[in-house]
Design an enzyme around this catalytic site. Structure first.
Site: not given
Ligand code: NAD
Length: 296
Positions: A94, A169, A244
């Protein structure tokens, strides 16, 4: 079965990559966190040492990263340099609409096919493969991405051109944020008026005030279906993530010159809630803030 690069194996990406591996794809997985790489290995992916290693030779490149700067960083440093010209690039994070459009334009300028495909549904839906994907990109991009997204979700919808997935979204989540606060307000007022809350639910859920926030995600414990309210507002959709998305919506509204007074107020209220230390509380927990708020 395809060779897939999956970058970003966090709360959401971990389960999504696992579902692609379960479907039989050769998933080369990369994350900055060793724990995330270890979990991906247990889930049947092949952990690799760099984004470049995952990307080289992949037919499909999926990113699931925290925010726009991470997506643009990975695309600029690795994807554009190492992607096969025939690969489909799918960003499921997102992020802000402006970055999503900029990345897609940069990809097109390099002859690469890219779509934005953010998701609705949380960690449980990512693990269960029941996410909803909203896709922004060309018809050709959507057609190439759809079979992969279908293996990670229950619905895949083409929202429009590049950036339209992110637009859909944040409009959806702005509606949800404002609607949840309105639902909480109604229950708090009903309570203060001495109404039985189950009785109020029985009435409003079949009347014109009905909403998803009420009938699928009721913020009152013991009323309606089981929700995070019944687990002391733990699990579910964290208030920090709602904030966010509301901030992304406000940024987009400023660019588009759209009036969003309810979205703005919802963003302010969630910002206070998060600042008070409730970032990890489920977003429906804002009912307790309203209940405690002094009036006048
Ligand atoms: P998270 O923080 O758990 O995971 C993100 C991952 O990206 C981490 O493991 C981090 O180490 C990795 N990362 C960061 N920079 C990196 C790079 N340069 N190279 C490789 N890996 C890298 O976040 P999440 O909850 O999995 O969310 C991910 C996305 O999904 C976000 O944009 C969030 O807004 C969206 N989202 C989350 C949810 C939810 O309920 N958690 C729901 C819908 C959408």
């Amino acid at each position: 079965m395809a060779r897939v690069a999956f970058i970003g194996l966090g709360n959401m990406g971990g389960g999504m990559a696992a579902n692609l591996a379960k479907a039989g794809h050769d998933v080369r997985a990369f994350d900055l966190s060793q724990d995330a790489l270890d979990r991906a290995k247990e889930a049947g992916c092949l952990p690799v040492a760099s984004a470049a290693e995952a990307i080289k030779g992949a037919e499909t490149i999926v990113t699931m990263l925290p925010a726009g700067k991470h997506v643009e960083g990975v695309y600029t440093a690795d994807v554009f340099e190492h992607a096969d010209p025939a690969a489909i690039l799918i960003d499921c994070s997102t992020i802000d609409v402006a970055t999503a459009k900029r990345v897609a334009e940069a990809a097109a300028a390099k002859g690469l096919l890219a779509v934005d495909a953010p998701v609705s549904g949380g960690i449980a839906a990512a693990n269960a493969g029941t996410l909803t994907f909203m896709v922004g990109g060309t018809e050709a991009g959507y057609t190439r991405a759809e079979p992969f997204l279908a293996e990670m979700g229950k619905a895949v919808i083409h929202a429009g051109p590049s950036g339209a997935g992110q637009g859909a979204k944040i409009c959806n989540n702005m509606l949800l944020g404002a609607e949840m606060i309105a639902t909480c307000e109604a229950f708090v007022l009903a309570e203060k008026l001495g109404l039985d809350l189950q009785r109020f639910y029985d009435i409003a859920s079949v009347s014109s005030g009905q909403s998803w926030s009420m009938t699928s995600y009721c913020p009152v414990p013991g009323v309606g279906p089981e929700t995070p309210a019944d687990r002391d507002y733990q699990g579910g959709f964290a208030a920090a993530l709602m904030l966010k998305d509301l901030k992304l919506a406000m940024e987009a509204a400023t660019h588009a010159e759209a009036a969003t007074p309810m979205g703005k107020r919802a963003a302010e209220l969630y910002e206070s809630f998060v600042d008070e230390g409730h970032g990890t509380t489920d977003f429906s927990g804002i009912i307790n803030r309203l209940r405690a708020q002094k009036v006048g």
